[in-house]
Design a protein around this motif. Structure first.
Motif, PDB file in Angstrom:
ATOM      1  N   VAL A 370       0.831  -1.197   0.000  1.00  0.00           N
ATOM      2  CA  VAL A 370       0.000   0.000   0.000  1.00  0.00           C
ATOM      3  C   VAL A 370       0.875   1.260   0.000  1.00  0.00           C
ATOM      4  O   VAL A 370       1.934   1.299   0.609  1.00  0.00           O
ATOM      5  N   ASN A 371       0.405   2.309  -0.703  1.00  0.00           N
ATOM      6  CA  ASN A 371       1.162   3.557  -0.838  1.00  0.00           C
ATOM      7  C   ASN A 371       0.800   4.613   0.188  1.00  0.00           C
ATOM      8  O   ASN A 371       1.406   5.700   0.189  1.00  0.00           O
ATOM      9  N   TYR A 372      -0.185   4.342   1.037  1.00  0.00           N
ATOM     10  CA  TYR A 372      -0.627   5.327   2.025  1.00  0.00           C
ATOM     11  C   TYR A 372      -0.817   4.659   3.376  1.00  0.00           C
ATOM     12  O   TYR A 372      -1.220   3.493   3.445  1.00  0.00           O
ATOM     13  N   LYS A 373      -0.568   5.394   4.443  1.00  0.00           N
ATOM     14  CA  LYS A 373      -0.888   4.863   5.759  1.00  0.00           C
ATOM     15  C   LYS A 373      -2.392   4.889   5.948  1.00  0.00           C
ATOM     16  O   LYS A 373      -3.114   5.627   5.258  1.00  0.00           O
ATOM     17  N   SER A 374      -2.882   4.090   6.870  1.00  0.00           N
ATOM     18  CA  SER A 374      -4.324   3.867   7.007  1.00  0.00           C
ATOM     19  C   SER A 374      -5.090   5.152   7.302  1.00  0.00           C
ATOM     20  O   SER A 374      -6.197   5.353   6.782  1.00  0.00           O
ATOM     21  N   SER A 375      -4.521   6.032   8.123  1.00  0.00           N
ATOM     22  CA  SER A 375      -5.254   7.256   8.479  1.00  0.00           C
ATOM     23  C   SER A 375      -5.454   8.165   7.275  1.00  0.00           C
ATOM     24  O   SER A 375      -6.490   8.840   7.150  1.00  0.00           O
ATOM     25  N   VAL A 376      -4.494   8.199   6.363  1.00  0.00           N
ATOM     26  CA  VAL A 376      -4.624   8.999   5.146  1.00  0.00           C
ATOM     27  C   VAL A 376      -5.584   8.331   4.171  1.00  0.00           C
ATOM     28  O   VAL A 376      -6.466   8.977   3.589  1.00  0.00           O
ATOM     29  N   LEU A 377      -5.442   7.028   4.010  1.00  0.00           N
ATOM     30  CA  LEU A 377      -6.288   6.307   3.063  1.00  0.00           C
ATOM     31  C   LEU A 377      -7.759   6.382   3.466  1.00  0.00           C
ATOM     32  O   LEU A 377      -8.648   6.401   2.597  1.00  0.00           O
ATOM     33  N   ALA A 378      -8.026   6.455   4.748  1.00  0.00           N
ATOM     34  CA  ALA A 378      -9.415   6.532   5.222  1.00  0.00           C
ATOM     35  C   ALA A 378     -10.126   7.763   4.676  1.00  0.00           C
ATOM     36  O   ALA A 378     -11.353   7.754   4.487  1.00  0.00           O
ATOM     37  N   THR A 379      -9.378   8.832   4.378  1.00  0.00           N
ATOM     38  CA  THR A 379      -9.989  10.057   3.847  1.00  0.00           C
ATOM     39  C   THR A 379     -10.157  10.006   2.330  1.00  0.00           C
ATOM     40  O   THR A 379     -10.772  10.907   1.742  1.00  0.00           O
ATOM     41  N   MET A 380      -9.636   8.952   1.704  1.00  0.00           N
ATOM     42  CA  MET A 380      -9.635   8.865   0.238  1.00  0.00           C
ATOM     43  C   MET A 380     -10.655   7.862  -0.284  1.00  0.00           C
ATOM     44  O   MET A 380     -10.898   7.801  -1.497  1.00  0.00           O
ATOM     45  N   ILE A 381     -11.263   7.078   0.583  1.00  0.00           N
ATOM     46  CA  ILE A 381     -12.132   5.979   0.167  1.00  0.00           C
ATOM     47  C   ILE A 381     -13.247   6.460  -0.767  1.00  0.00           C
ATOM     48  O   ILE A 381     -13.948   7.439  -0.480  1.00  0.00           O
ATOM     49  N   GLY A 382     -13.397   5.778  -1.902  1.00  0.00           N
ATOM     50  CA  GLY A 382     -14.491   6.038  -2.824  1.00  0.00           C
ATOM     51  C   GLY A 382     -14.327   7.242  -3.713  1.00  0.00           C
ATOM     52  O   GLY A 382     -15.214   7.544  -4.527  1.00  0.00           O
ATOM     53  N   LYS A 383     -13.198   7.929  -3.632  1.00  0.00           N
ATOM     54  CA  LYS A 383     -13.023   9.168  -4.408  1.00  0.00           C
ATOM     55  C   LYS A 383     -12.305   8.903  -5.729  1.00  0.00           C
ATOM     56  O   LYS A 383     -11.413   8.057  -5.804  1.00  0.00           O
ATOM     57  N   HIS A 384     -12.691   9.674  -6.750  1.00  0.00           N
ATOM     58  CA  HIS A 384     -11.996   9.631  -8.025  1.00  0.00           C
ATOM     59  C   HIS A 384     -10.681  10.384  -7.895  1.00  0.00           C
ATOM     60  O   HIS A 384     -10.540  11.294  -7.069  1.00  0.00           O
ATOM     61  N   THR A 385      -9.734  10.053  -8.749  1.00  0.00           N
ATOM     62  CA  THR A 385      -8.402  10.651  -8.660  1.00  0.00           C
ATOM     63  C   THR A 385      -8.460  12.171  -8.753  1.00  0.00           C
ATOM     64  O   THR A 385      -7.769  12.878  -8.004  1.00  0.00           O
ATOM     65  N   GLU A 386      -9.289  12.698  -9.639  1.00  0.00           N
ATOM     66  CA  GLU A 386      -9.347  14.146  -9.823  1.00  0.00           C
ATOM     67  C   GLU A 386      -9.951  14.881  -8.619  1.00  0.00           C
ATOM     68  O   GLU A 386      -9.818  16.108  -8.504  1.00  0.00           O
ATOM     69  N   GLU A 387     -10.586  14.135  -7.722  1.00  0.00           N
ATOM     70  CA  GLU A 387     -11.150  14.746  -6.514  1.00  0.00           C
ATOM     71  C   GLU A 387     -10.117  14.872  -5.396  1.00  0.00           C
ATOM     72  O   GLU A 387     -10.394  15.505  -4.378  1.00  0.00           O
ATOM     73  N   LEU A 388      -8.950  14.300  -5.587  1.00  0.00           N
ATOM     74  CA  LEU A 388      -7.939  14.252  -4.538  1.00  0.00           C
ATOM     75  C   LEU A 388      -6.860  15.294  -4.759  1.00  0.00           C
ATOM     76  O   LEU A 388      -6.596  15.709  -5.898  1.00  0.00           O
ATOM     77  N   PRO A 389      -6.208  15.750  -3.693  1.00  0.00           N
ATOM     78  CA  PRO A 389      -5.067  16.656  -3.876  1.00  0.00           C
ATOM     79  C   PRO A 389      -3.945  15.945  -4.610  1.00  0.00           C
ATOM     80  O   PRO A 389      -3.870  14.712  -4.633  1.00  0.00           O
ATOM     81  N   LYS A 390      -3.039  16.718  -5.232  1.00  0.00           N
ATOM     82  CA  LYS A 390      -1.977  16.133  -6.045  1.00  0.00           C
ATOM     83  C   LYS A 390      -1.120  15.149  -5.264  1.00  0.00           C
ATOM     84  O   LYS A 390      -0.611  14.174  -5.821  1.00  0.00           O
ATOM     85  N   SER A 391      -0.956  15.376  -3.967  1.00  0.00           N
ATOM     86  CA  SER A 391      -0.114  14.506  -3.145  1.00  0.00           C
ATOM     87  C   SER A 391      -0.745  13.124  -2.935  1.00  0.00           C
ATOM     88  O   SER A 391      -0.085  12.207  -2.447  1.00  0.00           O
ATOM     89  N   GLN A 392      -2.030  12.984  -3.300  1.00  0.00           N
ATOM     90  CA  GLN A 392      -2.733  11.721  -3.098  1.00  0.00           C
ATOM     91  C   GLN A 392      -3.211  11.114  -4.421  1.00  0.00           C
ATOM     92  O   GLN A 392      -4.177  10.357  -4.447  1.00  0.00           O
ATOM     93  N   ARG A 393      -2.553  11.420  -5.505  1.00  0.00           N
ATOM     94  CA  ARG A 393      -2.992  10.916  -6.808  1.00  0.00           C
ATOM     95  C   ARG A 393      -2.194   9.702  -7.285  1.00  0.00           C
ATOM     96  O   ARG A 393      -2.372   9.246  -8.406  1.00  0.00           O
ATOM     97  N   ARG A 394      -1.323   9.209  -6.424  1.00  0.00           N
ATOM     98  CA  ARG A 394      -0.690   7.926  -6.726  1.00  0.00           C
ATOM     99  C   ARG A 394      -1.706   6.811  -6.497  1.00  0.00           C
ATOM    100  O   ARG A 394      -2.622   6.959  -5.677  1.00  0.00           O
ATOM    101  N   PRO A 395      -1.579   5.686  -7.185  1.00  0.00           N
ATOM    102  CA  PRO A 395      -2.487   4.560  -6.912  1.00  0.00           C
ATOM    103  C   PRO A 395      -2.356   4.118  -5.456  1.00  0.00           C
ATOM    104  O   PRO A 395      -1.286   4.266  -4.847  1.00  0.00           O
TER     105      PRO A 395
END
Length: 409
Positions: A370-395
């Motif tokens: 996994v490329n993100y720690k769990s606390s960060v990934l929890a804020t990304m669940i279900g979002k499209h890539t373009e909805e995320l900040p650039k720092s979170q656009r890695r798979p």
């Protein structure tokens, strides 16, 4: 230790030159008229000349029904192993420690609770190692007992240390006798049976073949005691296993035919061909591989060393639950996992940890780094890539670091 330091094959020879004992393969019970014997194929020729082999013996092969160690059988096995060592490097995986410790502890049957199993293993490992050691001593050979847990294979640094130890033992002309370390393994940190352990060891040491020996002559489509049971000499793909009914282990062991088939397919997926037969047939199995069932590899579907480790040996630190669309995408191959397909996460993990991937019905479909720690990934669940900040656009998991169970033999 680099690849230059460790040759691919290290021939094992008796310690005292000119003092070796002549050996021949024991014939065992096989004869060409039996359905499990007299087979020939290109793969069997490869198995007969493989330079590094892992040979696994089941509990029922090394212990008697009264749970005492079967010295006579072990001597026969060692005779066959010694004969094969004229051309091959041998690593032994031996079950039987819990069974062998049952009678010395005054127990009437194999223990069922973890603490008593571990107590029996501490006693049985001593008895088993002594028998293997005294038998190999007839040929002036030394053994080394290696006890592994799932954690040893699950952590990359520990797996490398185990690999280096095994390589060094073989350089020193010592025969490794491997068993699961039942004395410390918990129910959550077990290989489950020594068949799977043998498959993982075969990959770990770069074996050219895995030989699984138990009390069954090979793979049948049902209980071989049934009159219409059909013997299956070759398994090339999963289609060869359609309709096969495999049973569980006997009273002395934890594995069974289902365990052996699973381990054989695991090793084959790692690029290690497998011969499955009975310990009674150890002679022909190691001489010309004319007995039992062979499992073919498929080079086009072979897992890399990293993906094999991540999928079958690594410790999973967390869980990602996916929707049906994401499952289809990641199991089709070559597709990275994105946040939009994740429905939930479980556990606390860091970037770089291995996580398990589950489908909507809870089925485990794969694993990945996994490329993100769990606390960060929890804020990304279900979002499209373009909805995320650039720092979170890695798979979430890159395709190169994602391994799935969908690929079949």
């Amino acid at each position: 230790m680099t690849s230059q330091d460790t040759p691919n094959w290290l021939p094992l020879t008796p310690y005292r030159s000119g003092d070796s004992v002549p050996v021949t393969y024991p014939e065992g019970s096989a004869d060409d008229s039996a359905p499990f014997a007299g087979h020939a194929s290109d793969l069997r020729k490869e198995l007969a000349t493989a330079k590094r082999i892992v040979v696994k013996f089941g509990s029922s092969s090394v212990t008697r029904p009264d749970t005492t160690v079967d010295s006579e059988s072990i001597n026969k096995f060692v005779d066959a192993l010694q004969a094969r060592m004229e051309i091959s490097d041998i690593i032994v995986v031996s079950s039987g420690s819990v069974a062998a410790g049952t009678r010395p502890l005054g127990l009437k049957s194999r223990p069922r609770d973890l603490a008593t199993k571990q107590a029996a293993a501490t006693v049985g490992q001593v008895h088993l190692a002594a028998e293997w050691g005294s038998s190999f001593a007839r040929y002036h050979r030394t053994i080394g007992q290696v006890l592994l847990t799932a954690g040893d294979a699950g952590q990359r640094d520990r797996a490398r240390n185990a690999q280096r130890t095994l390589e060094r033992l073989m350089q020193l002309r010592v025969i490794p006798i491997i068993n699961e370390n039942d004395t410390v393994a918990t129910s959550e940190m077990r290989f489950g049976d020594n068949d799977r352990l043998a498959a993982i060891v075969a990959k770990l040491v770069g074996a050219d073949a895995l030989v699984l020996l138990s009390d069954v002559d090979g793979l049948y489509d049902r209980n071989p005691a049934e009159p219409d049971a059909r013997f299956i000499p070759e398994v090339r793909t999963g289609h060869d296993l359609q309709g096969v009914v495999a049973g569980d282990g006997g009273p002395l062991g934890t594995g069974g035919m289902a365990s052996k088939v699973s381990a054989a397919r695991l090793a084959a997926r790692a690029g290690v061909p497998v011969l499955l037969t009975s310990a009674e047939n150890v002679g022909p199995a190691l001489r010309d591989a004319s007995v039992g069932t062979v499992f073919h590899t498929r080079p086009e579907r072979r897992l890399t060393a990293w993906k094999f480790w991540a999928l079958y040996a690594a410790d999973a630190e967390g869980v990602l639950r996916l929707d049906a669309g994401a499952v289809k995408a990641v199991t089709s191959g070559g597709t990275s996992l994105l946040p939009v397909g994740i429905t939930a996460i479980e556990g606390e993990f860091r970037r770089g940890d291995i996580v398990e991937i589950l489908g909507p019905d809870g089925t485990v479909v794969g694993r990945g780094e996994v490329n993100y720690k769990s606390s960060v990934l929890a804020t990304m669940i279900g979002k499209h890539t373009e909805e995320l900040p650039k720092s979170q656009r890695r798979p979430v998991i890159h395709a190169d670091y994602l391994s799935n169970f969908a690929t079949r033999l």
